[in-house]
Design a protein around this motif. Structure first.
Motif, mmCIF file in Angstrom:
data_model
loop_
_atom_site.group_PDB
_atom_site.id
_atom_site.type_symbol
_atom_site.label_atom_id
_atom_site.label_comp_id
_atom_site.label_asym_id
_atom_site.label_seq_id
_atom_site.Cartn_x
_atom_site.Cartn_y
_atom_site.Cartn_z
ATOM 1 N N UNK A 50 15.412 53.607 63.827
ATOM 2 C CA UNK A 50 14.522 53.450 64.808
ATOM 3 C C UNK A 50 15.284 52.866 65.993
ATOM 4 N N UNK A 51 14.378 53.240 67.399
ATOM 5 C CA UNK A 51 14.942 52.582 68.561
ATOM 6 C C UNK A 51 15.136 51.250 68.595
ATOM 7 N N UNK A 52 16.114 50.846 69.476
ATOM 8 C CA UNK A 52 16.132 49.405 69.733
ATOM 9 C C UNK A 52 15.239 48.779 70.481
ATOM 10 N N UNK A 112 17.238 40.895 67.369
ATOM 11 C CA UNK A 112 18.064 39.796 66.473
ATOM 12 C C UNK A 112 17.468 39.810 65.004
ATOM 13 N N UNK A 113 16.144 39.514 65.024
ATOM 14 C CA UNK A 113 15.312 39.499 63.786
ATOM 15 C C UNK A 113 15.700 40.743 63.004
ATOM 16 N N UNK A 114 15.650 41.950 63.547
ATOM 17 C CA UNK A 114 15.715 43.203 63.031
ATOM 18 C C UNK A 114 16.831 43.431 62.454
#
Length: 219
Positions: free
Chosen positions: A140-142, A150-152
């Motif tokens: 997905x898109x940032x 950061x968690x992602x």
């Protein structure tokens, strides 16, 4: 904990060896309240499972108690294999950050329950809830929120490594187990066989002089 039917697992981090009551409380908090009481619980011969408290509690709840045979961990093989697979994953991933091992358990559990099992041909999720939940959309898109991004990114790395490591562990465990397997001998009722006395206890004064094998009749 491993479900006998679906092969689904529930991984619970504990600070130390729990007592019988602590084990029962953990089962209620993480298992019973979501899936109901089981018909039977298979466990090893740990002190919490052989205590009078555990036996009395299970009897009061109408739960059968099955203990694995001594010197034969294969009688609780599902749990033994899962422990080995999760152990290999934790050693490979957090060997340098061992104080964080419990943080990776939820991801290992999600991954384990998303793997297709060779016996059912389905994932544990499909057996339990009827479908496979969607995996994480890593493409997905940032996010424009730094903390979220950061968690992602951290969870993406954990998920990918967990998925690869657990699949590798399953394949390695299967290969190693198959090396020591051979066809099961076919016995007839009444046929006599030699039985090893390694795990038998005789009321004899000297173990060294006791017979190593005895003749037994198959029933």
């Amino acid at each position: 904990m491993v479900d006998h039917f679906s092969k689904g697992c529930k991984l619970i981090p504990l600070k130390g060896l729990p007592s019988a009551m602590q084990t029962a409380e953990a089962l209620f908090l993480h298992l019973f309240r979501n899936f109901g009481l089981p018909e039977d619980i298979v466990s090893d011969r740990g002190s919490q499972f052989t205590s009078r408290v555990w036996g009395s509690l299970c009897a009061r709840l109408g739960i059968g108690v099955s203990l694995s045979s001594g010197y034969h961990p294969q009688s609780n093989g599902q749990e033994e294999r899962l422990n080995q697979e999760i152990g290999r994953f934790l050693r490979s991933y957090c060997s340098r950050e061992q104080h964080r091992w419990s943080e990776f358990l939820p991801w290992a559990e999600y991954t384990q329950n998303s793997l297709i099992h060779s016996l059912t041909g389905l994932t544990p999720f499909q057996c339990i809830v009827g479908y496979q939940p969607p995996l994480f959309p890593w493409s997905g898109e940032p996010s424009d929120v730094p903390a979220v991004e950061e968690w992602y990114q951290q969870r993406q790395e954990v998920w990918e490594r967990a998925h690869v490591r657990l699949q590798w562990a399953v394949r390695r465990q299967r290969i190693q187990a198959d090396r020591h397997r051979r066809p099961h001998p076919s016995y007839r009722v009444g046929q006599k066989v030699w039985l090893s006395t390694r795990n038998l206890h005789f009321k004899l004064p000297c173990r060294k002089l006791s017979p190593r094998f005895i003749m037994s009749q198959n029933r």
